[in-house]
Design an enzyme around this catalytic site. Structure first.
Site, short mmCIF file in Angstrom:
data_model
loop_
_atom_site.label_atom_id
_atom_site.label_comp_id
_atom_site.label_asym_id
_atom_site.label_seq_id
_atom_site.Cartn_x
_atom_site.Cartn_y
_atom_site.Cartn_z
N TRP A 328 -41.34 -20.01 -17.58
CA TRP A 328 -40.16 -20.59 -16.44
C TRP A 328 -40.08 -19.84 -15.73
O TRP A 328 -39.95 -19.88 -14.38
CB TRP A 328 -38.74 -20.42 -17.93
CG TRP A 328 -37.64 -20.73 -16.68
CD1 TRP A 328 -37.37 -22.70 -16.65
CD2 TRP A 328 -36.75 -20.12 -16.13
NE1 TRP A 328 -36.04 -22.38 -15.43
CE2 TRP A 328 -36.17 -21.26 -15.12
CE3 TRP A 328 -36.89 -18.68 -15.72
CZ2 TRP A 328 -34.77 -20.37 -14.54
CZ3 TRP A 328 -36.23 -17.86 -14.80
CH2 TRP A 328 -34.83 -19.08 -14.05
N HIS A 329 -40.09 -17.91 -16.11
CA HIS A 329 -40.23 -17.49 -14.56
C HIS A 329 -41.38 -17.80 -13.66
O HIS A 329 -40.91 -17.59 -12.20
CB HIS A 329 -40.17 -15.69 -15.22
CG HIS A 329 -38.65 -15.80 -15.86
ND1 HIS A 329 -38.24 -15.47 -17.33
CD2 HIS A 329 -37.63 -15.22 -15.55
CE1 HIS A 329 -36.89 -15.50 -17.55
NE2 HIS A 329 -36.44 -15.32 -16.01
N GLY A 330 -42.56 -17.93 -14.18
CA GLY A 330 -43.39 -18.15 -13.08
C GLY A 330 -44.84 -18.49 -13.86
O GLY A 330 -45.05 -18.55 -14.97
#
Lengths: 486, 336
Positions: A328-330
């Protein structure tokens, strides 16, 4: 348009004035047009802000809003369980497909090509700002309606504002429907008390961002770009600096979003709670980016079975949640590595967990645990920051294998550590006061904003001094929010 | 009517309270600025040796680039010792690198020269005085200080702009303005927070401005060399006329390349042209590249930057000044 940008602040002052004028008119004119106009103004402002950045981003938001609103409506009216499940699956799949397309297409193409031993050409895809955040808001809404936590929203304007509300839009916090909808339905308007509290929280956030995080970014960028140039002490200092930078950057942004929301009539819970005094990984995730952590807990960990299906399943679930959190973060292997390592340490903590003893946060053993958890968390931020896994390994190597090089004892790191210690001491003193005479069941130490009563002369003066100091000490070298890119 | 009066009175009282709190806050912030970030007030320099100078014994402080709390000398320049006209042997000119507000006067290159040599060294380096401004002012500086042996000019670049050199040659190069009278002067003097707040708010606003690179207009190489020679002749002539020698030293900055290495970014083609022009005009040219590279390789220190600013960027630090002083001492001893 970031919340700390000068143009946004001017833009926001305009909105605040409009809301204030309506507030005054509300007391004199009792027409529903005036009484219910503030949420409309907020929605228009949110859409205009987005439009000013890129009209395609606005289009994306409108599509997700319409999609989720429609599926929420169908879910609320569906009687059969199977039909509801299908609707939920379809609704969530649609949102995830849009998120996947915009955010992960190139990542998967590159990785699949690498597995096949070839190279893939990147496709030019825009990444709509805030997509990770509003997609999660949309998913949580559908799940809540499915679980009958609250009925589907019938007011399209309220729902559109829930998705596009500008303070939380770009980088959260991910506010749930049960927190947002009652507030927009019974909109309290702009009051002097909440406006003065909100502006103080906003300035706290601004201080964290432009004074601490942005100054730290200068040093972190230098060292992470060329770790072999610096000596071991400097690289370790840079790792510590990054752990502080990401905390002050993101918690600063959250404070600014919470402060602005409060000023214009919305109360959102704190998104950070002194995460670096966590004495374990589960404690850390209860204190770091709380709205996201609790989202993963409620909408992924629990549906997977949580810790109810045996030890092995618990570990697998923890690993899945942390890997998804990383993704989700990257879209990158460094984020997957970060998530995987957090998952591994969370599993290890579960495995070694002892029986719960009485909680004394000031005991030596607890302090040792805090330092150990902080050290691991700080080291785990390295792949989060590095461009490649190789880059992360190089930084770790520089931390553990002594090397000579340039020594840079960066001043702002010590200032940031000092600020962190002062805020922790403030929280501890407050906690001790609250717990005076309580022997059992003491609550954990919680952070809070030291809000002043701005109706009095001295607090008002102190607040002005703090605002001035924030500008005088600030770094204005155009540094974006770290979480803005997620 | 009385209700209106009461409401009006309350509003006025509240506004007065806000105003007074603001004034008190500004006073406190000014005190803080005085200690942590105070550059002083420009005063127009009537002699023309520099565009401006600082107020006599001007207090300066900074904690944003090094930690420094210094006083300028009685003439508004950064010197440990002040010499009367006629007693100066070496005159140092240059920009903020030579003003060196980040270091005490005894620790910058001119101060180190003054201590190491038997000659009297006086520094009139001051912020914003690039090579163009120094050349523009050199005749006035010679008239004012009349150094007997050497004039040293510092430059951070040898890649000069033809148009700016031509402006200097035509006597049209703009003078740095000084706000040394009226309201602005008193605001700067007594409420330093206003200057810092104004500057930072401007930087904040400008941070969002379009950062697209300006288009570089290619210049004819022979034109460039010809203009440069003329420009340097303008610098050397007044110095030669008094029997002194002109030294120009160049201090390039380290920059990080894509592979994560710090190297000196020097345009070798322009360097050759500059060296050639200096030689033709009888100017002693010192390139600090080699000394800086040795310093970095052997001692792991950069000549620019401080522990509270970006790595290798910004003004010359103590090590940079020491290396420059060492090279200058060598050059002066060789040419005396």
């Amino acid at each position: 348009m970031a919340l700390n940008s000068f143009s946004f602040l001017i833009w926001f002052c305009g909105l605040f004035l409009v809301l204030l004028v309506i507030e005054l008119l509300k007391k004199r004119i009792h027409s529903p047009l005036i009484q219910q106009s503030q949420p409309v103004v907020l929605l228009i402002f949110s859409y205009l802000t987005l439009f000013a950045v890129d009209w395609r981003f606005l289009l994306c938001v409108l599509l997700i809003t319409a999609w989720t609103f429609a599926f929420g409506f169908f879910l609320g009216n569906a009687a059969a369980t199977v039909r509801k499940r299908l609707l939920l699956a379809a609704g969530i799949t649609g949102i995830l497909l849009s998120l996947g397309y915009f955010k992960y297409t190139n990542f998967f193409l590159t990785e699949v090509a690498a597995l096949l031993g070839t190279t893939a050409q990147r496709i030019e895809i825009i990444l709509p700002i805030g997509i990770s955040f509003y997609s999660f808001s949309a998913i949580s809404y559908l799940m809540d309606v499915y679980r009958k936590k609250y009925p589907p929203v019938t007011n399209a304007l309220h729902f559109a504002l829930y998705i596009a509300f500008f303070p939380k839009f770009m980088s959260g916090p991910i506010v749930r429907g049960d927190v947002f909808f009652p507030q927009v339905k019974n909109y309290r308007g702009v009051t002097f008390k909440t406006a003065t509290e909100g502006v103080q929280i906003f300035v706290f956030g601004l201080f964290k961002k432009i004074v601490l995080a942005d100054h730290l970014s200068v040093f972190v960028d230098d060292v992470f770009a060329a770790p072999s140039v610096f000596n071991t002490a400097t690289v370790i200092l840079a790792v510590i600096s990054y752990s502080l930078q990401i905390y002050f950057d993101f918690s600063g942004y959250s404070d600014m979003a919470i402060g602005i929301s409060k000023m214009i009539g919305f109360d959102f819970p704190a998104n950070f709670n002194l995460p670096y005094i966590a004495n374990g990984f589960s404690d850390f995730w209860k204190r770091w980016h709380i709205s996201l952590s609790s989202w993963f807990q409620e909408y992924l960990y629990y549906p997977l079975g949580g810790s109810r299906k045996g030890r092995l399943r618990t570990y697998i679930n923890l690993l899945i949640v942390m890997l998804v959190s990383g993704l989700w973060h990257g879209a990158g292997t460094t984020f997957l590595l970060w998530g995987l390592l957090h998952g591994v340490f969370s599993c290890a903590e579960h495995l070694l967990r002892q029986k719960k003893r009485s909680y004394n946060p000031l005991s030596i053993s607890n302090l040792i645990r805090i330092i150990a958890v902080y050290a691991i968390v700080a080291l785990l931020w390295v792949p989060f920051r590095a461009d490649t896994v190789g880059g992360a390994l190089a930084i770790w190597k520089c931390c553990f294998v002594p090397q000579s090089g340039v020594f840079q004892p960066y001043f702002w790191t010590f200032i940031a550590v000092f600020c962190l210690i002062v805020s922790t001491i403030y929280a501890v003193v407050k906690w001790k006061k609250e717990c005076a005479g309580v022997a059992e069941g003491r609550p954990p130490i919680n952070g809070s904003y030291p809000l002043l009563d701005l109706t009095s002369f001295v607090p008002l003066c102190l607040f002005f001094v703090f605002c001035g100091l924030t500008i005088i000490l600030g770094y204005f070298g155009n540094t974006a929010f770290i979480y803005g890119k997620f | 009517m009385s209700k209106f009066k009461r409401t009006f009175g309350n509003v006025v009282l509240k506004l007065l309270k806000i105003f007074l709190a603001g004034v008190l806050a500004l006073a406190i912030l000014s005190g803080i600025c005085f200690l942590i970030s105070f550059s002083g007030i420009h005063i127009h320099n009537d002699t023309g040796a520099t565009d401006y100078k600082w107020a006599p014994h001007q207090w300066k402080s900074t904690v944003f680039e090094s930690y420094s709390w210094i006083n300028m000398d009685e003439n508004g320049f950064s010197n440990e010792n002040v010499y009367p006209r006629g007693d100066i042997d070496v005159l140092v000119m240059g920009s903020s690198h030579m003003e060196a507000a980040q270091l005490p006067p005894a620790k910058h290159a001119a101060g180190l020269l003054d201590a190491a040599l038997e000659e009297n060294v006086y520094n009139i380096g001051i912020s914003g005085h690039t090579l163009y401004t120094c050349v523009k002012n050199i005749q006035n500086a010679m008239d004012e200080y009349a150094p007997s042996d050497f004039v040293i000019i510092e430059t951070a670049t040898i890649d000069l702009s033809v148009s700016q050199m031509q402006e200097v040659l035509a006597g049209e190069y703009a003078t740095i303005p000084s706000y040394d009278s009226g309201v602005l002067y008193y605001l700067q003097k007594y409420v330093p927070a206003i200057k810092t707040l104004y500057k930072n708010i401007s930087d904040w606003r400008d941070a969002e401005a379009d950062k697209s690179e300006s288009v570089v207009i290619p210049t004819d190489e022979s034109d460039y060399a010809k203009t440069l020679r003329e420009f340097l002749r303008t610098a050397a002539s007044p110095v030669e006329a008094t029997g002194a020698q002109l030294i120009i030293f160049y201090h390039p900055q380290f920059e990080r390349n894509d592979s994560g290495e710090y190297t000196l970014q020097v345009n070798q083609q322009k360097m050759a042209v500059f060296q050639d022009a200096c030689k033709n005009e009888g100017i002693i040219f010192l390139d600090m590249s080699e000394a800086f590279t040795d310093m970095y390789m052997c001692e792991h220190v950069f000549p620019h930057g401080f522990s509270n600013s970006a790595v290798a960027a910004g003004h010359l630090n103590e090590y940079g000044h020491q290396a420059i002083a060492a090279e200058l001492i060598k050059a002066i001893e060789e040419n005396s």
